[in-house]
Design a protein around this motif. Structure first.
Motif, PDB file in Angstrom:
ATOM      1  N   VAL A 492      -0.073   7.274   3.381  1.00 34.41           N
ATOM      2  CA  VAL A 492       0.649   6.660   4.490  1.00 34.41           C
ATOM      3  C   VAL A 492       0.391   7.146   6.069  1.00 34.41           C
ATOM      4  O   VAL A 492      -0.536   6.439   6.384  1.00 34.41           O
ATOM      5  CB  VAL A 492       2.384   7.511   4.722  1.00 34.41           C
ATOM      6  CG1 VAL A 492       3.246   6.500   5.791  1.00 34.41           C
ATOM      7  CG2 VAL A 492       2.773   7.121   3.634  1.00 34.41           C
ATOM      8  N   PRO A 493      -0.694   8.033   6.618  1.00 30.97           N
ATOM      9  CA  PRO A 493      -1.002   8.254   7.542  1.00 30.97           C
ATOM     10  C   PRO A 493      -2.733   8.062   7.062  1.00 30.97           C
ATOM     11  O   PRO A 493      -3.029   6.754   8.846  1.00 30.97           O
ATOM     12  CB  PRO A 493      -1.081   9.552   7.981  1.00 30.97           C
ATOM     13  CG  PRO A 493       0.923  10.262   7.501  1.00 30.97           C
ATOM     14  CD  PRO A 493       0.081   9.928   6.084  1.00 30.97           C
ATOM     15  N   GLY A 494      -2.873   7.831   6.519  1.00 31.00           N
ATOM     16  CA  GLY A 494      -4.578   7.382   6.408  1.00 31.00           C
ATOM     17  C   GLY A 494      -5.484   8.185   5.518  1.00 31.00           C
ATOM     18  O   GLY A 494      -4.033   8.704   4.322  1.00 31.00           O
ATOM     19  N   LYS A 495      -6.348   7.629   4.760  1.00 32.64           N
ATOM     20  CA  LYS A 495      -6.834   8.020   3.174  1.00 32.64           C
ATOM     21  C   LYS A 495      -6.997   9.614   3.761  1.00 32.64           C
ATOM     22  O   LYS A 495      -7.608  10.120   4.872  1.00 32.64           O
ATOM     23  CB  LYS A 495      -7.938   8.005   3.022  1.00 32.64           C
ATOM     24  CG  LYS A 495      -7.512   6.334   2.093  1.00 32.64           C
ATOM     25  CD  LYS A 495      -8.346   5.594   1.916  1.00 32.64           C
ATOM     26  CE  LYS A 495      -8.377   3.839   0.956  1.00 32.64           C
ATOM     27  NZ  LYS A 495      -9.747   3.946   0.430  1.00 32.64           N
ATOM     28  N   VAL A 496      -7.301  11.030   2.363  1.00 36.08           N
ATOM     29  CA  VAL A 496      -7.448  12.173   2.198  1.00 36.08           C
ATOM     30  C   VAL A 496      -8.320  12.555   1.506  1.00 36.08           C
ATOM     31  O   VAL A 496      -8.125  11.394   0.454  1.00 36.08           O
ATOM     32  CB  VAL A 496      -6.231  13.483   2.800  1.00 36.08           C
ATOM     33  CG1 VAL A 496      -5.405  12.760   3.752  1.00 36.08           C
ATOM     34  CG2 VAL A 496      -5.514  12.685   1.130  1.00 36.08           C
ATOM     35  N   ASN A 497      -9.308  13.560   2.049  1.00 30.02           N
ATOM     36  CA  ASN A 497     -10.262  13.478   0.454  1.00 30.02           C
ATOM     37  C   ASN A 497      -9.309  14.552  -1.069  1.00 30.02           C
ATOM     38  O   ASN A 497      -8.519  14.856  -0.250  1.00 30.02           O
ATOM     39  CB  ASN A 497     -10.924  14.336   1.150  1.00 30.02           C
ATOM     40  CG  ASN A 497     -11.056  15.669   1.908  1.00 30.02           C
ATOM     41  OD1 ASN A 497     -10.177  16.096   1.536  1.00 30.02           O
ATOM     42  ND2 ASN A 497     -11.881  15.248   3.144  1.00 30.02           N
ATOM     43  N   GLU A 498      -9.912  14.660  -1.554  1.00 32.13           N
ATOM     44  CA  GLU A 498      -9.985  15.572  -2.747  1.00 32.13           C
ATOM     45  C   GLU A 498      -9.521  17.038  -2.060  1.00 32.13           C
ATOM     46  O   GLU A 498      -7.620  16.824  -3.122  1.00 32.13           O
ATOM     47  CB  GLU A 498     -10.879  15.367  -4.266  1.00 32.13           C
ATOM     48  CG  GLU A 498     -10.789  14.202  -4.876  1.00 32.13           C
ATOM     49  CD  GLU A 498      -9.501  13.574  -5.262  1.00 32.13           C
ATOM     50  OE1 GLU A 498      -8.279  14.725  -5.983  1.00 32.13           O
ATOM     51  OE2 GLU A 498      -9.219  12.500  -4.977  1.00 32.13           O
ATOM     52  N   GLU A 499     -10.285  17.163  -1.966  1.00 35.59           N
ATOM     53  CA  GLU A 499      -9.894  18.472  -1.419  1.00 35.59           C
ATOM     54  C   GLU A 499      -8.603  18.888   0.045  1.00 35.59           C
ATOM     55  O   GLU A 499      -7.561  19.765  -0.639  1.00 35.59           O
ATOM     56  CB  GLU A 499     -11.396  19.587  -0.428  1.00 35.59           C
ATOM     57  CG  GLU A 499     -11.030  20.742   0.119  1.00 35.59           C
ATOM     58  CD  GLU A 499     -12.350  21.370   0.708  1.00 35.59           C
ATOM     59  OE1 GLU A 499     -12.122  22.545   1.821  1.00 35.59           O
ATOM     60  OE2 GLU A 499     -13.168  20.094   0.689  1.00 35.59           O
ATOM     61  N   GLN A 500      -8.735  17.878   0.690  1.00 35.59           N
ATOM     62  CA  GLN A 500      -7.842  17.281   1.806  1.00 35.59           C
ATOM     63  C   GLN A 500      -6.049  17.558   0.354  1.00 35.59           C
ATOM     64  O   GLN A 500      -4.850  18.372   1.273  1.00 35.59           O
ATOM     65  CB  GLN A 500      -7.147  16.862   2.491  1.00 35.59           C
ATOM     66  CG  GLN A 500      -8.540  17.019   3.232  1.00 35.59           C
ATOM     67  CD  GLN A 500      -8.793  15.616   4.686  1.00 35.59           C
ATOM     68  OE1 GLN A 500      -8.392  14.655   3.893  1.00 35.59           O
ATOM     69  NE2 GLN A 500      -9.047  15.722   5.462  1.00 35.59           N
ATOM     70  N   CYS A 503      -5.082  20.920  -0.858  1.00 34.54           N
ATOM     71  CA  CYS A 503      -4.305  21.417  -0.043  1.00 34.54           C
ATOM     72  C   CYS A 503      -2.896  21.342   0.349  1.00 34.54           C
ATOM     73  O   CYS A 503      -2.220  22.046  -0.104  1.00 34.54           O
ATOM     74  CB  CYS A 503      -5.069  22.162   1.957  1.00 34.54           C
ATOM     75  SG  CYS A 503      -6.461  22.592   1.185  1.00 34.54           S
ATOM     76  N   LEU A 504      -2.933  19.703   0.456  1.00 35.71           N
ATOM     77  CA  LEU A 504      -1.482  19.514   1.005  1.00 35.71           C
ATOM     78  C   LEU A 504      -0.738  19.926  -0.289  1.00 35.71           C
ATOM     79  O   LEU A 504       0.845  20.069  -0.461  1.00 35.71           O
ATOM     80  CB  LEU A 504      -1.494  17.769   0.920  1.00 35.71           C
ATOM     81  CG  LEU A 504      -2.593  17.650   2.428  1.00 35.71           C
ATOM     82  CD1 LEU A 504      -2.646  16.478   2.082  1.00 35.71           C
ATOM     83  CD2 LEU A 504      -0.939  17.968   3.890  1.00 35.71           C
ATOM     84  N   SER A 505      -1.178  19.737  -1.777  1.00 37.72           N
ATOM     85  CA  SER A 505      -0.705  20.248  -2.589  1.00 37.72           C
ATOM     86  C   SER A 505      -0.030  21.843  -2.867  1.00 37.72           C
ATOM     87  O   SER A 505       1.226  21.452  -3.007  1.00 37.72           O
ATOM     88  CB  SER A 505      -1.469  19.811  -4.108  1.00 37.72           C
ATOM     89  OG  SER A 505      -1.303  18.450  -4.087  1.00 37.72           O
ATOM     90  N   ASP A 506      -1.298  22.118  -2.743  1.00 42.28           N
ATOM     91  CA  ASP A 506      -0.479  23.636  -2.454  1.00 42.28           C
ATOM     92  C   ASP A 506       0.849  24.141  -1.314  1.00 42.28           C
ATOM     93  O   ASP A 506       1.020  24.354  -1.709  1.00 42.28           O
ATOM     94  CB  ASP A 506      -1.632  24.207  -2.347  1.00 42.28           C
ATOM     95  CG  ASP A 506      -3.392  24.459  -3.038  1.00 42.28           C
ATOM     96  OD1 ASP A 506      -2.081  23.965  -4.122  1.00 42.28           O
ATOM     97  OD2 ASP A 506      -3.886  25.067  -3.142  1.00 42.28           O
ATOM     98  N   VAL A 507       0.303  23.419  -0.224  1.00 50.34           N
ATOM     99  CA  VAL A 507       1.608  23.173   0.430  1.00 50.34           C
ATOM    100  C   VAL A 507       2.986  22.910   0.672  1.00 50.34           C
ATOM    101  O   VAL A 507       3.706  23.898   0.053  1.00 50.34           O
ATOM    102  CB  VAL A 507       1.000  22.940   1.768  1.00 50.34           C
ATOM    103  CG1 VAL A 507       2.438  22.647   2.903  1.00 50.34           C
ATOM    104  CG2 VAL A 507      -0.052  23.019   2.402  1.00 50.34           C
ATOM    105  N   LEU A 508       2.935  21.625  -0.403  1.00 53.36           N
ATOM    106  CA  LEU A 508       4.095  21.324  -1.264  1.00 53.36           C
ATOM    107  C   LEU A 508       4.624  22.110  -1.732  1.00 53.36           C
ATOM    108  O   LEU A 508       5.382  21.914  -2.504  1.00 53.36           O
ATOM    109  CB  LEU A 508       3.554  19.694  -1.572  1.00 53.36           C
ATOM    110  CG  LEU A 508       5.090  18.934  -2.093  1.00 53.36           C
ATOM    111  CD1 LEU A 508       6.356  18.739  -1.066  1.00 53.36           C
ATOM    112  CD2 LEU A 508       4.620  17.577  -2.924  1.00 53.36           C
TER     113      LEU A 508
END
Length: 702
Positions: A492-500, A503-508
């Motif tokens: 939604v805020p913008g595209k993120v790459n696979e590494e990001q 990281c976001l999946s780990d945070v979630l």
């Protein structure tokens, strides 16, 4: 007379006593012994008659109940003559009493049966027979007269019960044939006394069983022996059902004493008789022996009196010496005892106190003797402890209480007192003896324990409230973190790459795990603080279990695990909170899957147990060690195993499940053998049922 020696006088006295004793035995004791022997015989024979009758009566009543239950089956209520033979055949095959079963329709025709020659029974209607009329027209159980079947060498009787349809209309009669051979053998082998005879007769006076005669050896076989002309049997035939009695009568010049018991179901009579000569013979022998013993005893007593006068005096002096020694030992015991001991008179004044009592209260023994008990009691203790226990002491002659004494210096001493009343030879109260035990230190420790328990409960409540408030404060930022993580992963805020994304999946994932931990902590805190109220309703467990099964399928499929569900057919609804029950089952199923390796087996069972429903979650996983089973339901308790460490967890799930089950009034427990799986079981109350506490049972896991 005065010139006679005291030995002659004593001999004359004993002679007169002996003569009086002999006359007493002749005119009073001997008749009393005979009457007693007769009464004992009556009691013994009545017991034998009842036992013989009870053996048949018990079987007849049991068979009548069995037939009544069988008649309620669908094949009989619907008069399904096609399937009746198979059902009756299975019943007869396993029955130890029934030799065959037959069914009659509403017109008295036999329509089905298990006998080999059944077609022979179908040639006519038996509507005029008592075994049809009584059950069909009167609705009562019919017990038919016994019959001897010579080809089969058996004696049998029949029991008939009505068959009613679902509307209550009588549609037929169920007849069961009962073999009496075992009863005949039972009577023949019954242990009787000398010359006693026991026999069983039907309402026509025919002998069904006999202790002395082999009925099968008779030329015409059993039931051919007719006692209907015997006075005793005529009395039995005329008596009402369920009664017993006795009678003296003469047969063939021999006097008999007999007792009888009439069977309630069919009116047959069990009779036990014995010749009067046997009874009186024993009493005569006993009387002669008693008289001889009295003569010997009087002779011996006279000799002892004449010879051992000096020894008696010496024994009296020895007894007095021993009494003085005993009193001295008692005095020493009282003086050296560590407990406080005292003796009072009937007015409650001390007449004796031991050294421990005087030392503890700070008085001398001379000061205490003469003081009233209430003078050394705390004023409040006199009103609170002493006076209320006086009525109990006056009634029972003893009492136990705890009270408070005041020492001479005014110090309070807590004592446990055991008091016994003392009476004179006429039964008049003359005082009491009391043992006091100083429990001041124990009372102090008990008070400290109460205070520490109160402090611990307050600390636990404060902890629960703190966890509840902190959990609320932590969930808000966590929900924001989870929400923004999901938005960023969705781009939604913008595209993120696979590494990001990784990281976001780990945070979630970590945030969701932390939120789950906080939710469990909050849930447990609410339960412990009493903020959770159950929303009770009548629910069916089948729907709840099926919903959870669907929810668990992705997890089970991923681990190649199977889940079997066994719910008892017709299981009533339970009275419970649907969401909370679902929470308990989900926790147990998740744990079962978590601690079961791939390709494992899981099972959910639900059965009725009295007024409770027992639900079990079973697996064949790693199991639980015996030591761990004791603490598995404690907060933050986790298994010490590699699989447990890999799967993780908070250690709160089972603690929450235990709290929820106990809020419903149920129980939860675990049965497990390490390495062979586990069975977690809990109970819930059935809807609208009384709630006796369910018994814990153990069972096989698989």
């Amino acid at each position: 007379m005065r010139s006679l020696s005291w030995r002659v006088k004593l001999t004359a006295l004993f002679t007169l006593v002996l003569l009086a004793s002999l006359l007493l035995q002749l005119f009073y004791v001997l008749p009393a012994i005979r009457n007693q022997q007769l009464e004992m015989t009556k009691v013994q024979q009545r017991e034998v008659a009842r036992n013989v009758g009870w053996a048949l009566e018990r079987d007849l009543k049991r068979i009548a109940n069995e037939l009544t239950t069988i008649a309620k089956g669908a094949e009989f209520r619907n008069m399904d003559v096609v399937n009746q033979p198979q059902v009756m055949g299975e019943i007869v095959e396993i029955s130890t009493s029934l030799s065959s079963l037959l069914v009659m329709d509403a017109e008295g025709w036999f329509v089905s049966g298990t006998v080999d020659n059944f077609p022979a029974y179908t040639t006519k209607s038996y509507a005029d027979k008592p075994y049809f009329i009584v059950p069909f027209e009167q609705g009562e159980v019919s017990f038919d007269r016994p019959q001897f079947y010579s080809q089969l060498e058996i004696v049998a009787t029949s029991v008939s019960v009505p068959i009613e349809s679902d509307t209550g209309e009588r549609v037929g009669v169920l007849v069961g044939n009962v073999v009496l051979n075992e009863l005949i053998e039972y009577v023949a082998n019954y242990p009787l006394r000398e010359e006693q005879i026991a026999f069983l007769v039907d309402r026509e006076g025919r002998v069904v069983a006999h202790s002395e005669i082999d009925l099968f050896a008779l030329e015409e076989g059993p039931l051919s022996l007719d006692y209907s002309d015997w006075p005793m049997v005529q009395t039995v035939m005329a008596a009402g059902r369920g009664v017993d009695g006795y009678q003296k009568y003469v047969t063939a010049g021999v006097s008999y004493f007999a007792t009888y018991a009439i069977l309630e179901p069919n009116g047959w009579g069990a009779v036990v008789e014995v010749p009067m000569s046997v009874i009186l013979g024993k009493s005569n022998v006993l009387s002669a022996q008693l008289m001889l013993i009295n003569i010997v005893l009087f002779t011996v007593a006279l000799g002892i009196t004449l010879v051992l006068t000096k020894q008696i005096m010496a024994a009296q002096k020895w007894a007095e010496d021993r009494l003085r020694e005993s009193e001295e030992k008692f005095r020493v015991f009282m003086e050296t005892a560590t407990d406080l001991m005292a003796i009072t008179d009937k007015d409650g004044k001390y007449t004796y106190v031991n050294d421990s009592m005087a030392r503890t209260l700070g008085y001398s023994k001379e000061e205490l003797i003469g003081m009233h008990v209430t003078q050394v009691l705390k004023r409040e203790a006199t009103e609170k402890d002493f006076k209320p226990n006086w009525d109990k002491f006056a009634t029972n002659g003893e009492t136990s209480l705890e009270t408070t004494f005041l020492t001479k210096e005014g110090k309070e001493i807590c004592c446990e007192i055991k008091t016994l009343a003392v009476y004179d030879s006429d039964g008049n109260y003359i005082g009491s003896r009391a043992v006091h035990r100083d429990i001041t230190e124990r009372k102090r420790m008990e008070q400290e324990l109460v205070e520490k328990t109160t402090q611990a409960e307050a600390a636990s409540q404060a902890k629960s409230e703190f966890l509840a408030h902190m959990s609320h404060e932590l969930r808000t930022p966590l929900n924001i973190i989870i929400g923004f993580s999901e938005l960023m992963l969705d781009g939604v805020p913008g595209k993120v790459n696979e590494e990001q994304k990784q990281c976001l999946s780990d945070v979630l994932s970590s945030s969701q795990h932390l939120l789950s931990v906080i939710n469990e902590v909050l849930d447990l805190a609410k339960i412990e603080s009493g903020e959770v109220e159950l929303k009770l309703s009548n629910i069916r467990l089948t729907g709840v279990i099926q919903s959870l099964r669907n929810e668990m399928m992705p997890i089970l499929t991923a681990k190649k695990q199977s889940l079997e569900v066994n719910v008892e057919e017709g299981l009533p609804m339970v009275r419970a909170d649907r969401n909370r029950v679902r929470q308990v089952l989900l926790n147990l199923l998740s744990n079962a899957s978590k601690f079961t390796p791939e390709s494992g087996k899981l099972k959910v069972e639900a059965v009725r147990e009295n007024n409770w429903c027992r639900i079990s979650v079973v697996d064949n996983g790693i199991g639980i060690k015996k030591d761990d089973q004791e603490r598995i339901f404690e907060q933050f308790s986790q298994l010490d195993s590699n699989l447990a460490k890999e799967e993780g967890g908070t250690g709160l799930g089972l603690a929450i499940a235990k709290q929820i089950v106990e809020m419903h009034g149920g129980r939860i427990w675990v049965e497990s053998e390490y390495g062979n799986g586990s069975r977690f079981t809990f109970t819930l109350p059935l809807a609208a049922a009384a709630l006796p506490w369910p018994e814990q049972e153990t069972g096989q896991l698989f």
